[in-house]
Design a protein around this motif. Sequence first.
Motif, mmCIF file in Angstrom:
data_model
loop_
_atom_site.group_PDB
_atom_site.id
_atom_site.type_symbol
_atom_site.label_atom_id
_atom_site.label_comp_id
_atom_site.label_asym_id
_atom_site.label_seq_id
_atom_site.Cartn_x
_atom_site.Cartn_y
_atom_site.Cartn_z
ATOM 1 N N LEU A 259 0.669 -1.262 0.112
ATOM 2 C CA LEU A 259 -0.102 -0.036 -0.445
ATOM 3 C C LEU A 259 1.418 1.233 0.125
ATOM 4 O O LEU A 259 0.843 3.034 0.499
ATOM 5 C CB LEU A 259 -1.182 0.243 1.459
ATOM 6 N N CYS B 39 0.488 3.694 -2.997
ATOM 7 C CA CYS B 39 -0.969 4.111 -2.788
ATOM 8 C C CYS B 39 -1.160 5.486 -2.351
ATOM 9 O O CYS B 39 -1.350 5.678 -0.934
ATOM 10 C CB CYS B 39 -2.477 3.813 -2.416
ATOM 11 N N ALA C 107 -8.621 -0.042 2.358
ATOM 12 C CA ALA C 107 -7.529 -1.355 2.103
ATOM 13 C C ALA C 107 -6.964 -1.490 2.353
ATOM 14 O O ALA C 107 -6.371 -2.866 2.538
ATOM 15 C CB ALA C 107 -6.509 -0.320 1.742
ATOM 16 N N GLN D 75 -9.495 -4.931 3.317
ATOM 17 C CA GLN D 75 -8.845 -5.765 2.373
ATOM 18 C C GLN D 75 -8.093 -6.600 2.658
ATOM 19 O O GLN D 75 -7.224 -8.161 2.055
ATOM 20 C CB GLN D 75 -9.541 -5.096 0.478
#
Length: 314
Positions: A147, A150, A185, A188
């Motif tokens: 991540l 992102c 995020a 998930q």
Amino acid sequence: MSASAGSRRVITTSPTEFLDACAALAPLPEAAATARAAFLVAPAGFALAQESARDNRYMDLSRTVDPLRALAQHGALAQALRADVPVITFPGDPATPDAVFPNNVFATAPGRLIVGRMRHPVRQREAARADIRAFFGDLLGYDEIDLSGCSGLVAELTGSLVIDRVRGIGYCGIGERCNLAGAEAMHQAFGLRLTYCFELAASEYHTNVVLALLASRAAIIAADGFRDPAAAQAIAQACGGRAIWLSPAQKQAFAGNAITLSDERVWMSAGAAAALTDAQREALAGYGFALDAVALDEIEKAGGSLRCCVGEIY
């Protein structure tokens, strides 16, 4: 309440909806309540990061630090935790003074390494460490969910997200170190079934300073760390009322920054443990937990404590 398309995974900001959804969740059949190993990052050139101090009210840049004392305390922590699980310590880097708190940057779920998206550049550099990524990817064969690159989200992993691993529930504090996009995020990435998002009090930076889940069967809660008192009450109810409630002074002593690495023991810093009352210690014992502590007052000058130092390997 929102649900991911094609799944029953749910994210909610409502305490009522959270409790309704929580009541419908049976424990996951093979889920472990605590990690099978832990990893730490040693302090190197230990110092207080000015960037982090902007939104970490537990830091005081006027205080002097002793790098060698911090290193000694950290080594004692690693040795102590080996009573419960294998512990791996990665070397530190003077260019990343906050790296002593790796759980915000790297976290795991079974078979997966999650790399977080940090708010401050001084901490974003930690996510680039090739050795930690290689340990999990090349050696352990974990899939990597990254991540860190992102845009539009902030997700400081198990600093912002406290996880009930047995039921697949995440408790995510929204604030400067985690936004709703980051919560989605992480929901998930960790494969959670239910995530309850709530706003932290304006003075708080991480959930794991105001909330600890103990082997998925009890909680330590600092109610003043939540913007809405109903959020803290809902979490306690989800734990069947098995909650240790902290005063503001106990929270400031990092009594909420605790961790269980076995089903029978709670770890916190020596300062945190000293802040507990006899009644709170008796309550922990009644929930089936011994209490052990390690002196970390030097490391705590950087605004985190024992739980922040520990990355969990599931």
